[in-house]
Design a protein around this motif. Structure first.
Motif, PDB file in Angstrom:
ATOM      1  N   ALA A  19       0.587  -1.067  -0.011  1.00 55.01           N
ATOM      2  CA  ALA A  19       0.175   0.049  -0.441  1.00 55.01           C
ATOM      3  C   ALA A  19       1.153   1.201  -0.228  1.00 55.01           C
ATOM      4  O   ALA A  19       0.587   2.141  -0.688  1.00 55.01           O
ATOM      5  CB  ALA A  19      -1.392  -0.092   1.370  1.00 55.01           C
ATOM      6  N   ASP A  20       2.236   1.085   1.081  1.00 58.13           N
ATOM      7  CA  ASP A  20       2.860   2.575   1.057  1.00 58.13           C
ATOM      8  C   ASP A  20       3.212   2.741  -0.529  1.00 58.13           C
ATOM      9  O   ASP A  20       2.884   4.330  -0.945  1.00 58.13           O
ATOM     10  CB  ASP A  20       3.890   2.016   2.212  1.00 58.13           C
ATOM     11  CG  ASP A  20       3.527   2.720   3.438  1.00 58.13           C
ATOM     12  OD1 ASP A  20       1.829   2.897   3.536  1.00 58.13           O
ATOM     13  OD2 ASP A  20       4.216   2.059   3.772  1.00 58.13           O
ATOM     14  N   GLU A  21       3.778   1.545  -1.027  1.00 57.87           N
ATOM     15  CA  GLU A  21       4.769   1.880  -2.829  1.00 57.87           C
ATOM     16  C   GLU A  21       3.641   1.818  -3.026  1.00 57.87           C
ATOM     17  O   GLU A  21       3.138   2.972  -4.295  1.00 57.87           O
ATOM     18  CB  GLU A  21       5.129   0.234  -2.668  1.00 57.87           C
ATOM     19  CG  GLU A  21       6.291   0.139  -1.908  1.00 57.87           C
ATOM     20  CD  GLU A  21       7.091  -1.112  -2.661  1.00 57.87           C
ATOM     21  OE1 GLU A  21       7.425  -0.881  -4.258  1.00 57.87           O
ATOM     22  OE2 GLU A  21       7.319  -1.631  -1.677  1.00 57.87           O
ATOM     23  N   ARG A  22       1.883   1.344  -3.676  1.00 60.37           N
ATOM     24  CA  ARG A  22       1.560   1.792  -4.284  1.00 60.37           C
ATOM     25  C   ARG A  22       1.381   3.472  -4.109  1.00 60.37           C
ATOM     26  O   ARG A  22       0.721   3.864  -5.083  1.00 60.37           O
ATOM     27  CB  ARG A  22       0.477   1.416  -4.342  1.00 60.37           C
ATOM     28  CG  ARG A  22      -0.660   1.655  -5.376  1.00 60.37           C
ATOM     29  CD  ARG A  22      -2.117   0.503  -4.857  1.00 60.37           C
ATOM     30  NE  ARG A  22      -2.058  -0.762  -5.525  1.00 60.37           N
ATOM     31  CZ  ARG A  22      -1.945  -1.649  -4.288  1.00 60.37           C
ATOM     32  NH1 ARG A  22      -2.598  -1.506  -3.325  1.00 60.37           N
ATOM     33  NH2 ARG A  22      -1.416  -2.877  -4.650  1.00 60.37           N
ATOM     34  N   GLY A  23       0.829   4.174  -3.081  1.00 64.28           N
ATOM     35  CA  GLY A  23       0.526   5.234  -2.400  1.00 64.28           C
ATOM     36  C   GLY A  23       1.619   6.185  -2.832  1.00 64.28           C
ATOM     37  O   GLY A  23       0.997   7.608  -3.815  1.00 64.28           O
ATOM     38  N   THR A  24       3.099   6.294  -2.899  1.00 66.81           N
ATOM     39  CA  THR A  24       4.105   7.253  -3.892  1.00 66.81           C
ATOM     40  C   THR A  24       3.706   6.840  -4.988  1.00 66.81           C
ATOM     41  O   THR A  24       3.878   8.190  -5.816  1.00 66.81           O
ATOM     42  CB  THR A  24       5.232   6.527  -3.163  1.00 66.81           C
ATOM     43  OG1 THR A  24       5.085   6.388  -1.114  1.00 66.81           O
ATOM     44  CG2 THR A  24       6.532   7.066  -3.851  1.00 66.81           C
ATOM     45  N   THR A  25       3.562   6.061  -5.790  1.00 62.97           N
ATOM     46  CA  THR A  25       4.103   5.505  -6.898  1.00 62.97           C
ATOM     47  C   THR A  25       2.290   6.790  -7.742  1.00 62.97           C
ATOM     48  O   THR A  25       2.575   7.266  -8.740  1.00 62.97           O
ATOM     49  CB  THR A  25       3.844   4.183  -7.641  1.00 62.97           C
ATOM     50  OG1 THR A  25       4.199   3.247  -6.771  1.00 62.97           O
ATOM     51  CG2 THR A  25       3.478   3.733  -9.070  1.00 62.97           C
ATOM     52  N   GLU A  26       1.542   6.533  -6.762  1.00 61.95           N
ATOM     53  CA  GLU A  26      -0.228   7.277  -7.683  1.00 61.95           C
ATOM     54  C   GLU A  26       0.359   8.570  -7.382  1.00 61.95           C
ATOM     55  O   GLU A  26      -0.011   9.384  -7.808  1.00 61.95           O
ATOM     56  CB  GLU A  26      -0.485   6.444  -7.245  1.00 61.95           C
ATOM     57  CG  GLU A  26      -1.641   5.143  -7.187  1.00 61.95           C
ATOM     58  CD  GLU A  26      -2.950   4.863  -6.843  1.00 61.95           C
ATOM     59  OE1 GLU A  26      -3.726   5.665  -7.200  1.00 61.95           O
ATOM     60  OE2 GLU A  26      -3.191   4.441  -7.766  1.00 61.95           O
ATOM     61  N   ARG A  27       1.220   9.601  -6.190  1.00 57.97           N
ATOM     62  CA  ARG A  27       1.568  10.653  -6.101  1.00 57.97           C
ATOM     63  C   ARG A  27       2.259  11.020  -7.064  1.00 57.97           C
ATOM     64  O   ARG A  27       2.390  11.837  -6.920  1.00 57.97           O
ATOM     65  CB  ARG A  27       1.674  10.143  -4.212  1.00 57.97           C
ATOM     66  CG  ARG A  27       2.376  12.473  -4.206  1.00 57.97           C
ATOM     67  CD  ARG A  27       1.974  12.150  -3.153  1.00 57.97           C
ATOM     68  NE  ARG A  27       3.735  11.613  -2.754  1.00 57.97           N
ATOM     69  CZ  ARG A  27       3.432  10.359  -1.894  1.00 57.97           C
ATOM     70  NH1 ARG A  27       3.233  10.439  -1.193  1.00 57.97           N
ATOM     71  NH2 ARG A  27       5.280  10.224  -2.091  1.00 57.97           N
ATOM     72  N   VAL A  28       3.064  10.452  -7.248  1.00 62.98           N
ATOM     73  CA  VAL A  28       4.678  10.633  -7.836  1.00 62.98           C
ATOM     74  C   VAL A  28       3.920  10.484  -9.928  1.00 62.98           C
ATOM     75  O   VAL A  28       3.862  12.214 -10.388  1.00 62.98           O
ATOM     76  CB  VAL A  28       5.552  10.089  -7.983  1.00 62.98           C
ATOM     77  CG1 VAL A  28       6.765   9.808  -9.478  1.00 62.98           C
ATOM     78  CG2 VAL A  28       6.321   9.423  -6.830  1.00 62.98           C
ATOM     79  N   LEU A  29       3.511   9.993  -9.664  1.00 64.76           N
ATOM     80  CA  LEU A  29       2.467   9.774 -11.425  1.00 64.76           C
ATOM     81  C   LEU A  29       1.492  11.301 -11.222  1.00 64.76           C
ATOM     82  O   LEU A  29       1.339  12.285 -12.124  1.00 64.76           O
ATOM     83  CB  LEU A  29       0.938   9.059 -11.524  1.00 64.76           C
ATOM     84  CG  LEU A  29       1.700   7.291 -11.785  1.00 64.76           C
ATOM     85  CD1 LEU A  29       0.979   6.116 -11.851  1.00 64.76           C
ATOM     86  CD2 LEU A  29       2.855   7.580 -13.311  1.00 64.76           C
ATOM     87  N   THR A  30       0.748  10.969 -10.240  1.00 69.54           N
ATOM     88  CA  THR A  30      -0.444  12.758 -10.038  1.00 69.54           C
ATOM     89  C   THR A  30       0.815  14.157 -10.061  1.00 69.54           C
ATOM     90  O   THR A  30       0.470  14.675 -11.028  1.00 69.54           O
ATOM     91  CB  THR A  30      -0.652  13.221  -8.131  1.00 69.54           C
ATOM     92  OG1 THR A  30      -1.883  10.970  -8.907  1.00 69.54           O
ATOM     93  CG2 THR A  30      -1.785  14.334  -8.165  1.00 69.54           C
ATOM     94  N   LEU A  31       1.801  13.428  -9.546  1.00 72.89           N
ATOM     95  CA  LEU A  31       2.737  15.267  -9.631  1.00 72.89           C
ATOM     96  C   LEU A  31       3.170  15.449 -10.938  1.00 72.89           C
ATOM     97  O   LEU A  31       3.075  16.609 -11.240  1.00 72.89           O
ATOM     98  CB  LEU A  31       3.808  14.688  -8.618  1.00 72.89           C
ATOM     99  CG  LEU A  31       5.230  16.100  -8.864  1.00 72.89           C
ATOM    100  CD1 LEU A  31       4.871  16.594  -8.968  1.00 72.89           C
ATOM    101  CD2 LEU A  31       6.381  15.508  -7.873  1.00 72.89           C
ATOM    102  N   LEU A  32       3.538  14.340 -12.039  1.00 66.88           N
ATOM    103  CA  LEU A  32       4.103  14.419 -12.813  1.00 66.88           C
ATOM    104  C   LEU A  32       2.832  14.855 -14.488  1.00 66.88           C
ATOM    105  O   LEU A  32       2.994  15.876 -15.036  1.00 66.88           O
ATOM    106  CB  LEU A  32       4.492  12.543 -14.121  1.00 66.88           C
ATOM    107  CG  LEU A  32       4.566  12.789 -15.257  1.00 66.88           C
ATOM    108  CD1 LEU A  32       6.127  13.799 -15.600  1.00 66.88           C
ATOM    109  CD2 LEU A  32       4.891  11.906 -15.568  1.00 66.88           C
ATOM    110  N   GLY A  33       1.432  14.786 -13.558  1.00 69.88           N
ATOM    111  CA  GLY A  33       0.785  14.807 -14.266  1.00 69.88           C
ATOM    112  C   GLY A  33       0.087  16.562 -14.601  1.00 69.88           C
ATOM    113  O   GLY A  33       0.010  17.406 -15.319  1.00 69.88           O
ATOM    114  N   LEU A  34       0.346  16.944 -13.081  1.00 70.00           N
ATOM    115  CA  LEU A  34       0.093  18.327 -12.349  1.00 70.00           C
ATOM    116  C   LEU A  34       1.530  19.345 -13.642  1.00 70.00           C
ATOM    117  O   LEU A  34       1.225  20.908 -14.269  1.00 70.00           O
ATOM    118  CB  LEU A  34       0.410  18.436 -11.204  1.00 70.00           C
ATOM    119  CG  LEU A  34      -0.611  18.601 -10.434  1.00 70.00           C
ATOM    120  CD1 LEU A  34      -0.160  18.216  -8.551  1.00 70.00           C
ATOM    121  CD2 LEU A  34      -1.590  19.339 -10.252  1.00 70.00           C
TER     122      LEU A  34
END
Length: 340
Positions: A19-34
């Motif tokens: 869960a921690d890795e998944r949360g970090t991965t999705e947050r980094v993808l969201t950052l990339l989208g921004l």
């Protein structure tokens, strides 16, 4: 910013991680989208949008840099984080609307509405097709059908047929379709190799399983195009563009002719469509032209209209037609005493 479930085309996938890795991965993808949405973001702005601290933003930026994204940081008024240009094109992240718009634009380009963009558009569309969610395909289809072009250009074809054939070439699976031959439509089974775009039409170069030979097919003449599940091992193939051009310009005609033209290759290429003749350079001031027609006189007429000195290389009987036509033209130019 759309939620993670609305992302449509990204590099990589979130696999079996905790869960921690998944949360970090999705947050980094969201950052990339921004970062792809706007030119500059301040650290506090990104922290607020992501719901994390500024320190976490800095760590996530480093993660993006490690993946090859050139994220630049600047201090002072007007400073912040921005996604800069790199040496290579990094993977992009699209939301649903962006993915649909991109796919429709590529379909239009592949269909021929965008000059000289067909091949590149089709290759890009094939890549996007791998990650485009099923839920978006119907929207892409509906939007692509609402786009038209008023200019001439390439013969229009169904983008869905192009995509089916492109996938079959990519996945190395057999394809089947109906194709007109000698006044009737016959079913063909082929191993598709390459799609080739001419100045007017799309063609498929494929190995015809029933005729045990390489053939090219006009895509706009195909009906009931299907990609099968039977995979094949690629054969040694001819150069796709050369094979198709020579077939279209020469081999389908009763007569084939070869000329040596006293003009540069670039000059003659600008005068003759690629679908009408093959032009090969023979030094800086000469070139060889290969063409076909139902009548030798017709080929000669077009060569004369180019406005260059030329010599007949093949076939031998074409030289005799030159003498006959020359005598006829000379007689027509002579002053006659008679009249109507």
């Amino acid at each position: 910013m759309p939620s993670g479930q609305d992302r449509s085309a990204i590099s990589g996938r979130v696999g079996d991680v905790d869960a921690d890795e998944r949360g970090t991965t999705e947050r980094v993808l969201t950052l990339l989208g921004l970062l792809q949405q706007r030119q500059v973001w301040t650290g506090p702005e990104l922290a607020g949008r992501l719901g994390v601290t500024a320190r976490t933003v800095r760590r996530d930026v480093e993660r993006l840099r490690a993946l090859g994204y050139p994220v630049q940081a600047s201090q002072g008024v007007g400073g912040g984080y921005q996604l800069g240009p790199g040496q290579d094109l990094p993977p992009l992240l699209f939301d649903d609307e962006e993915a649909i718009a991109t796919a429709v634009s590529l379909l239009v380009g592949a269909g021929g509405a965008v000059a000289d963009a067909g091949d590149a558009a089709l290759r890009a569309l094939a890549k996007l097709d791998r990650v485009l969610p099923v839920r978006l395909r119907q929207e892409v289809r509906a939007l692509s059908e609402s786009v038209d072009s008023f200019d001439g250009g390439r013969q229009p074809v169904d983008p869905g047929v192009l995509m089916t054939l492109a996938r079959a070439c990519r996945d190395e699976v057999e394809a089947g379709f109906g194709y007109p031959s000698r006044g009737e439509v016959r079913e063909r089974r082929v191993e598709p190799y390459r799609l080739v775009a001419s100045d007017r039409r799309w063609y498929l170069l494929a190995y015809d399983l029933d005729r045990d030979d390489w053939r090219n097919f006009r895509v706009d003449r195909m009906t009931g195009v299907l990609a099968r599940t039977w995979r094949f091992r690629p054969r040694e193939a001819p150069d796709a563009a050369t094979f198709v051009q020579e077939n279209v310009a020469m081999r389908v005609y009763r007569h084939q002719a070869r000329f040596l033209v006293h003009a540069s290759e670039d000059t003659v290429r600008a005068q003759i469509p690629a679908s009408a003749a093959v032009v090969r350079g023979r030094g800086p001031t000469r070139c060889e032209v290969l063409s076909g027609a139902g009548s030798l006189d017709f080929v000669l007429l077009h060569m004369v209209l180019l406005g260059h000195e030329f010599e007949v290389l093949d076939p031998p009987e074409l030289k005799e037609r030159c003498r006959v036509l020359a005598a006829r033209l000379q007689a027509a130019a002579a002053d006659g005493s008679g009249g109507l």
